[in-house]
Design a protein around this motif. Structure first.
Motif, mmCIF file in Angstrom:
data_model
loop_
_atom_site.group_PDB
_atom_site.id
_atom_site.type_symbol
_atom_site.label_atom_id
_atom_site.label_comp_id
_atom_site.label_asym_id
_atom_site.label_seq_id
_atom_site.Cartn_x
_atom_site.Cartn_y
_atom_site.Cartn_z
ATOM 1 N N ASP A 181 -112.868 35.230 10.741
ATOM 2 C CA ASP A 181 -111.510 34.789 10.427
ATOM 3 C C ASP A 181 -111.408 33.265 10.555
ATOM 4 O OD1 ASP A 181 -109.118 35.934 9.528
ATOM 5 O OD2 ASP A 181 -108.163 35.647 11.474
ATOM 6 N N GLN A 182 -111.984 32.709 11.641
ATOM 7 C CA GLN A 182 -111.943 31.258 11.863
ATOM 8 C C GLN A 182 -112.765 30.506 10.815
ATOM 9 O OE1 GLN A 182 -113.239 30.843 15.905
ATOM 10 N NE2 GLN A 182 -111.559 32.075 16.714
ATOM 11 N N VAL A 183 -113.941 31.037 10.483
ATOM 12 C CA VAL A 183 -114.788 30.380 9.488
ATOM 13 C C VAL A 183 -114.093 30.385 8.129
ATOM 14 C CG1 VAL A 183 -116.963 30.541 8.223
ATOM 15 C CG2 VAL A 183 -116.938 30.836 10.705
ATOM 16 N N ALA A 184 -113.497 31.506 7.761
ATOM 17 C CA ALA A 184 -112.787 31.582 6.479
ATOM 18 C C ALA A 184 -111.641 30.577 6.432
ATOM 19 C CB ALA A 184 -112.259 32.996 6.264
ATOM 20 N N SER A 185 -110.935 30.432 7.553
ATOM 21 C CA SER A 185 -109.825 29.480 7.610
ATOM 22 C C SER A 185 -110.320 28.057 7.388
ATOM 23 C CB SER A 185 -109.120 29.600 8.963
ATOM 24 O OG SER A 185 -108.049 28.687 9.053
ATOM 25 N N ARG A 186 -111.460 27.701 7.987
ATOM 26 C CA ARG A 186 -112.000 26.352 7.804
ATOM 27 C C ARG A 186 -112.490 26.131 6.377
ATOM 28 N NH1 ARG A 186 -115.595 25.520 13.261
ATOM 29 N NH2 ARG A 186 -113.896 25.632 14.752
ATOM 30 N N LEU A 187 -113.112 27.147 5.801
ATOM 31 C CA LEU A 187 -113.546 27.018 4.404
ATOM 32 C C LEU A 187 -112.351 26.712 3.508
ATOM 33 C CD1 LEU A 187 -116.093 29.978 4.183
ATOM 34 C CD2 LEU A 187 -116.643 27.549 3.895
ATOM 35 N N LYS A 188 -111.244 27.403 3.732
ATOM 36 C CA LYS A 188 -110.043 27.155 2.933
ATOM 37 C C LYS A 188 -109.514 25.743 3.176
ATOM 38 C CE LYS A 188 -108.374 31.955 2.573
ATOM 39 N NZ LYS A 188 -109.526 32.675 3.158
ATOM 40 N N LYS A 189 -109.562 25.316 4.441
ATOM 41 C CA LYS A 189 -109.080 23.977 4.782
ATOM 42 C C LYS A 189 -109.865 22.910 4.037
ATOM 43 C CE LYS A 189 -110.210 22.420 8.872
ATOM 44 N NZ LYS A 189 -110.215 22.260 10.346
ATOM 45 N N TYR A 190 -111.183 23.101 3.926
ATOM 46 C CA TYR A 190 -112.027 22.112 3.257
ATOM 47 C C TYR A 190 -112.119 22.336 1.752
ATOM 48 C CZ TYR A 190 -113.653 21.246 8.033
ATOM 49 O OH TYR A 190 -113.717 20.962 9.372
ATOM 50 N N GLY A 191 -111.495 23.417 1.263
ATOM 51 C CA GLY A 191 -111.578 23.712 -0.163
ATOM 52 C C GLY A 191 -112.975 24.106 -0.596
ATOM 53 N N GLN A 192 -113.677 24.853 0.264
ATOM 54 C CA GLN A 192 -115.067 25.209 0.004
ATOM 55 C C GLN A 192 -115.231 26.722 -0.112
ATOM 56 O OE1 GLN A 192 -117.769 22.862 -0.233
ATOM 57 N NE2 GLN A 192 -116.066 21.420 -0.327
ATOM 58 N N LEU A 193 -116.258 27.123 -0.862
ATOM 59 C CA LEU A 193 -116.661 28.521 -0.962
ATOM 60 C C LEU A 193 -118.103 28.615 -0.499
ATOM 61 C CD1 LEU A 193 -115.219 29.198 -4.532
ATOM 62 C CD2 LEU A 193 -114.200 29.925 -2.368
ATOM 63 N N ALA A 194 -118.417 29.648 0.254
ATOM 64 C CA ALA A 194 -119.756 29.784 0.841
ATOM 65 C C ALA A 194 -120.627 30.703 -0.005
ATOM 66 C CB ALA A 194 -119.653 30.332 2.258
ATOM 67 N N GLY A 195 -121.900 30.313 -0.153
ATOM 68 C CA GLY A 195 -122.863 31.138 -0.884
ATOM 69 C C GLY A 195 -123.896 31.782 0.011
ATOM 70 N N ARG A 246 -122.276 31.475 10.677
ATOM 71 C CA ARG A 246 -122.297 30.202 9.958
ATOM 72 C C ARG A 246 -122.457 30.457 8.465
ATOM 73 N NH1 ARG A 246 -121.510 26.444 13.101
ATOM 74 N NH2 ARG A 246 -122.062 26.598 15.298
ATOM 75 N N THR A 247 -121.819 29.581 7.686
ATOM 76 C CA THR A 247 -121.947 29.660 6.233
ATOM 77 C C THR A 247 -122.560 28.374 5.704
ATOM 78 O OG1 THR A 247 -119.694 28.811 5.945
ATOM 79 C CG2 THR A 247 -119.975 31.209 5.991
ATOM 80 N N SER A 248 -123.249 28.474 4.585
ATOM 81 C CA SER A 248 -123.870 27.301 3.965
ATOM 82 C C SER A 248 -123.885 27.495 2.451
ATOM 83 C CB SER A 248 -125.288 27.086 4.516
ATOM 84 O OG SER A 248 -126.076 28.245 4.329
ATOM 85 N N LYS A 249 -124.630 26.613 1.763
ATOM 86 C CA LYS A 249 -124.627 26.597 0.295
ATOM 87 C C LYS A 249 -123.186 26.560 -0.218
ATOM 88 C CE LYS A 249 -129.175 28.528 -0.632
ATOM 89 N NZ LYS A 249 -129.964 29.488 -1.433
#
Length: 392
Positions: free
Chosen positions: A277-291, A344-347
């Motif tokens: 949930d926290q990682v998804a929130s940060r991805l949205k904050k940065y405008g990023q999608l994880a691969g 952790r997410t990357s790409k």
């Protein structure tokens, strides 16, 4: 809106990094808990002290003094030679982790950096809470500690991070300068070296407050432009920006050390839910999608294992991240008690790629989209813990 700047400084970096590595390699002695230094070697007794433990400091051993002098102060001192390749690796890993909190980072040495947190504080209740989460994440992830100083400019943030150590968060906002900074010896001010301190003491300037109230014309007559600079610093004046390197955000993640070891899959997966949930929130904050996603486990024995896998589609969806984090967990876990979990997410990418959709990735209904947006707004206003998804 006022700037919000963090200064992050590793506590006794060389010694801490060597201590963590020794413990990982099976040592039963933590160098940070005994009189120990980094510098020279036991055989030659040459070189200078590059870093010291807190117990070594009790014997008045100082950074920069010859190793031979340090041994005179405490003959049983443990001396560990420096490993600069190791230190470079830990420094790089630290900076990559910090960029998952804010990508606007100016690294000024191997063990310290400034972070502009102005645009990211909205996701936290207050600056101290944000800084504490950063500090604790570093400790839980790597095993070493940092101090975090908080202010509206770089100078005051750095001064704050030098207050009581280790593993502390301190503020030094402009309104706190008279009470927290002015009583300090003038030599404690950033950019006041031995020569400048000697000149100031001849002028009967003994504290930072004395310097702040000194006639600037007198300072310039004795110290030229440097006199004006340190007068400005004594008054908390610094407009320099955090000059981040132009680099792409490489990953977003989070980890947590459990208050009690998790002994069942169900207990561990409850923790994974919150992390995703926290990682998804940060991805949205940065405008990023994880691969790519990885799951990390640290057992009660301090053994670390991790595994990663390519996601079928790039995403910032918490439920999707949780689904694959659990798959990785099931592959990794050997049944032993768990001390720490990480996701952790990357790409990362800013744009979704053309994809072949699976049943798992069916489009969301308008009701689901609205619910996601409402939940995200609540987290922005009240913090990550205010609401959590119930994942299958």
């Amino acid at each position: 809106m006022d700037r919000l700047i963090f200064h992050i400084d590793v506590n006794s970096a060389y010694l801490s990094w060597s201590a963590v590595e020794n413990l990982k390699n099976g040592s039963s002695v933590d160098l940070r808990e005994i009189p120990a230094i980094i510098g020279g070697d036991m055989a030659s007794r040459h070189g200078i002290v590059l870093a010291k433990s807190i117990p070594a400091k009790a014997y008045k051993i100082t950074t920069g003094e010859p190793v031979a002098h340090a041994l005179q102060k405490y003959p049983k001192l443990v001396i560990v030679p420096p490993n600069h390749q190791l230190y470079s690796e830990y420094s790089h890993r630290l900076m990559e982790l910090l960029k998952t909190f804010s990508p606007i980072i100016e690294q000024v040495s191997i063990d310290e950096c400034y972070m502009d947190f102005t645009d990211y504080i909205k996701d936290y209740p207050d600056p101290v809470t944000a800084a504490t989460q950063i500090k604790d994440t570093v400790r839980n992830t790597f095993g070493f500690t940092v101090n975090v100083g908080i202010s509206n400019n770089k100078l005051l943030a750095k001064m704050a991070s030098d207050f009581q150590k280790p593993d502390k968060v301190h503020t030094l906002f402009p309104k706190e300068v008279p009470g927290k900074m002015w009583p300090l010896p003038v030599r404690d001010l950033f950019m006041v070296g031995k020569s400048a301190a000697a000149t100031l003491e001849k002028l009967e300037i003994l504290t930072i407050g004395d310097l702040a109230h000194m006639d600037i014309a007198i300072l310039e007559s004795h110290m030229k432009s440097h006199g004006r600079l340190i007068w400005e610093f004594a008054n908390g004046i610094d407009d320099s920006p955090v000059q981040a390197e132009e680099s792409e955000l490489k990953g977003v993640g989070n980890s947590t050390t459990l208050s009690r070891d998790a002994e069942t899959s169900a207990d561990a997966k409850k923790v994974l839910r919150g992390l995703c949930d926290q990682v998804a929130s940060r991805l949205k904050k940065y405008g990023q999608l994880a691969g790519m996603i990885s799951t990390e486990i640290k057992y009660a024995t301090f053994t670390n294992v991790s595994h990663q896998r390519q996601l079928p589609n790039v995403t910032d969806d918490a439920a999707t991240l949780y689904h694959y984090a659990c798959l990785l967990f099931d592959e990794l876990w050997n049944g032993e008690p768990i001390r720490l979990l990480g996701v952790r997410t990357s790409k990362l990418t800013t744009e979704p790629e053309p994809i072949q959709m699976s049943l798992f990735d069916l489009p969301k209904t308008q009701r689901e989209i609205k619910a996601d947006k409402a939940a995200e707004e609540l987290r922005k206003r009240f913090g990550d813990e205010v609401i959590k998804k119930g994942f299958p």
